[in-house]
Design a protein around this motif. Structure first.
Motif, mmCIF file in Angstrom:
data_model
loop_
_atom_site.group_PDB
_atom_site.id
_atom_site.type_symbol
_atom_site.label_atom_id
_atom_site.label_comp_id
_atom_site.label_asym_id
_atom_site.label_seq_id
_atom_site.Cartn_x
_atom_site.Cartn_y
_atom_site.Cartn_z
ATOM 1 N N SER A 101 9.367 -11.605 -10.798
ATOM 2 C CA SER A 101 10.714 -12.101 -10.507
ATOM 3 C C SER A 101 11.784 -11.092 -10.890
ATOM 4 C CB SER A 101 10.971 -13.427 -11.231
ATOM 5 O OG SER A 101 10.933 -13.254 -12.638
ATOM 6 N N LYS A 102 11.494 -10.222 -11.854
ATOM 7 C CA LYS A 102 12.459 -9.208 -12.265
ATOM 8 C C LYS A 102 12.399 -7.975 -11.369
ATOM 9 C CE LYS A 102 13.090 -10.212 -17.185
ATOM 10 N NZ LYS A 102 14.563 -10.101 -17.212
ATOM 11 N N ARG A 103 11.169 -7.585 -10.976
ATOM 12 C CA ARG A 103 11.022 -6.420 -10.110
ATOM 13 C C ARG A 103 9.703 -6.556 -9.363
ATOM 14 N NH1 ARG A 103 12.232 -0.976 -13.012
ATOM 15 N NH2 ARG A 103 14.111 -2.208 -13.411
ATOM 16 N N ASN A 104 9.797 -6.647 -8.054
ATOM 17 C CA ASN A 104 8.616 -6.938 -7.239
ATOM 18 C C ASN A 104 7.865 -5.646 -6.882
ATOM 19 O OD1 ASN A 104 6.692 -8.229 -5.727
ATOM 20 N ND2 ASN A 104 8.046 -8.757 -4.034
ATOM 21 N N GLY A 105 7.065 -5.194 -7.850
ATOM 22 C CA GLY A 105 6.309 -3.965 -7.691
ATOM 23 C C GLY A 105 7.123 -2.747 -8.085
ATOM 24 N N PHE A 106 6.500 -1.815 -8.805
ATOM 25 C CA PHE A 106 7.199 -0.599 -9.209
ATOM 26 C C PHE A 106 6.206 0.389 -9.815
ATOM 27 C CE2 PHE A 106 7.214 -3.501 -12.800
ATOM 28 C CZ PHE A 106 6.905 -2.706 -13.894
ATOM 29 N N TYR A 107 6.639 1.634 -9.904
ATOM 30 C CA TYR A 107 5.940 2.663 -10.662
ATOM 31 C C TYR A 107 6.716 2.901 -11.954
ATOM 32 C CZ TYR A 107 3.189 3.921 -6.524
ATOM 33 O OH TYR A 107 2.327 3.897 -5.447
ATOM 34 N N ALA A 108 5.988 3.226 -13.016
ATOM 35 C CA ALA A 108 6.615 3.580 -14.285
ATOM 36 C C ALA A 108 5.883 4.759 -14.895
ATOM 37 C CB ALA A 108 6.601 2.390 -15.250
ATOM 38 N N PHE A 109 6.585 5.497 -15.734
ATOM 39 C CA PHE A 109 6.030 6.722 -16.324
ATOM 40 C C PHE A 109 5.577 7.665 -15.210
ATOM 41 C CE2 PHE A 109 5.173 3.140 -19.202
ATOM 42 C CZ PHE A 109 5.954 3.518 -20.287
ATOM 43 N N GLY A 110 6.517 7.992 -14.323
ATOM 44 C CA GLY A 110 6.178 8.740 -13.123
ATOM 45 C C GLY A 110 5.337 7.846 -12.220
ATOM 46 N N PRO A 111 4.253 8.377 -11.654
ATOM 47 C CA PRO A 111 3.374 7.537 -10.826
ATOM 48 C C PRO A 111 2.242 6.907 -11.630
ATOM 49 C CG PRO A 111 2.660 9.796 -10.640
ATOM 50 C CD PRO A 111 3.830 9.805 -11.613
ATOM 51 N N ALA A 112 2.261 7.067 -12.976
ATOM 52 C CA ALA A 112 1.082 6.723 -13.766
ATOM 53 C C ALA A 112 0.783 5.224 -13.774
ATOM 54 C CB ALA A 112 1.234 7.248 -15.194
ATOM 55 N N LEU A 113 1.767 4.401 -14.058
ATOM 56 C CA LEU A 113 1.571 2.955 -14.051
ATOM 57 C C LEU A 113 2.065 2.410 -12.715
ATOM 58 C CD1 LEU A 113 0.804 0.309 -15.567
ATOM 59 C CD2 LEU A 113 3.218 0.182 -16.260
ATOM 60 N N TYR A 114 1.182 1.725 -12.026
ATOM 61 C CA TYR A 114 1.517 1.154 -10.720
ATOM 62 C C TYR A 114 1.365 -0.354 -10.804
ATOM 63 C CZ TYR A 114 0.893 0.114 -5.677
ATOM 64 O OH TYR A 114 0.996 -0.396 -4.406
ATOM 65 N N VAL A 115 2.477 -1.074 -10.737
ATOM 66 C CA VAL A 115 2.473 -2.538 -10.682
ATOM 67 C C VAL A 115 2.656 -2.928 -9.229
ATOM 68 C CG1 VAL A 115 3.657 -4.652 -11.382
ATOM 69 C CG2 VAL A 115 3.398 -2.768 -13.016
ATOM 70 N N ARG A 116 1.697 -3.643 -8.692
ATOM 71 C CA ARG A 116 1.694 -3.959 -7.262
ATOM 72 C C ARG A 116 2.717 -5.037 -6.911
ATOM 73 N NH1 ARG A 116 -2.328 -1.707 -4.442
ATOM 74 N NH2 ARG A 116 -3.876 -0.573 -5.685
ATOM 75 N N PRO A 117 3.332 -4.907 -5.746
ATOM 76 C CA PRO A 117 4.252 -5.956 -5.290
ATOM 77 C C PRO A 117 3.486 -7.193 -4.840
ATOM 78 C CG PRO A 117 3.978 -4.312 -3.576
ATOM 79 C CD PRO A 117 3.231 -3.803 -4.770
ATOM 80 N N TRP A 118 4.187 -8.280 -4.765
ATOM 81 C CA TRP A 118 3.626 -9.537 -4.314
ATOM 82 C C TRP A 118 4.245 -9.886 -2.955
ATOM 83 C CZ3 TRP A 118 -0.109 -12.051 -7.206
ATOM 84 C CH2 TRP A 118 -0.566 -13.263 -6.674
ATOM 85 N N GLY A 119 3.431 -10.400 -2.055
ATOM 86 C CA GLY A 119 3.936 -10.772 -0.736
ATOM 87 C C GLY A 119 3.139 -10.087 0.351
#
Length: 204
Positions: A38-56
């Motif tokens: 709900s805060k951010r629908n998918g993103f990369y963090a620490f450059g491309p290292a951490l990948y949180v997938r979007p929903w939908g």
């Protein structure tokens, strides 16, 4: 666990990979993941290292697509089916949600480690050991030497890490994420019952 940890993790990340979910779609996101999505629908963090997938369903690389049984999970023959994989590190090692909380999952060996009961604790865990849990320093070094990591890939050695592959920039190659997970599932099936020193056909 304080919501501040999640805010701090988001501060390390880039922009959203997908549009915010309307309320009628957000209700289908598992409740433990809603504070994140709900805060951010998918993103990369620490450059491309951490990948949180979007929903939908309409977004490339989305969480439902990634967890489809006919994409790569069938290679594991039911192992890990209790986990919903929603994020991963630089090397494609997964972060998953189960009924009992949040876990890290090694796709080479299928070993899992409990991280936290909620997403705030998971975020705090990532922040407390980001270099090891995301692979960010190697990601930065690889990009400095080779340029941006191609979209849809993760870095991996030709020889799996658990068989002696090295965490060194010169030994890492960008591999398409689905291909990499299928390969790892196949290697897991070959090695799970083998004695030490047995031969393995990598075929990669």
């Amino acid at each position: 666990m304080s919501q501040q940890a999640l805010n701090d993790l988001l501060a390390q990340g880039g922009g959203a990979l997908a549009a915010p979910l309307p309320a009628e779609e957000l209700q289908y996101v598992p409740e433990p993941l809603r504070p994140l999505i709900s805060k951010r629908n998918g993103f990369y963090a620490f450059g491309p290292a951490l990948y949180v997938r979007p929903w939908g369903a309409g977004y490339q690389g989305n969480c439902l697509w990634w967890n489809a049984k006919d994409l790569w999970r069938q290679e594991y023959k039911g192992v890990g089916d209790d986990l919903l994989f929603f994020a991963e590190d630089l090397f494609g090692f997964q972060f998953g949600l189960a009924r009992s909380g949040f876990y890290s999952f090694d796709p080479e060996t299928t070993e899992r480690e409990f991280m936290a009961k909620d997403v705030f604790g998971w975020a705090q865990k990532i922040l407390s050991d980001a270099d090891n849990l995301t692979g960010a320093p190697l990601g930065d070094a690889w990009i400095e030497q080779n340029g941006p990591l191609p979209l849809g890939t993760r870095l991996a050695p030709v020889v799996p890490f658990f068989l002696g592959g090295e965490f060194e920039v010169d030994h890492l190659n960008p591999i398409p994420e689905v291909e990499l997970m299928r390969f790892r599932g196949d290697v897991f099936q070959q090695t799970k019952d083998l004695p030490d020193g047995a031969q393995v056909d990598l075929g990669f």
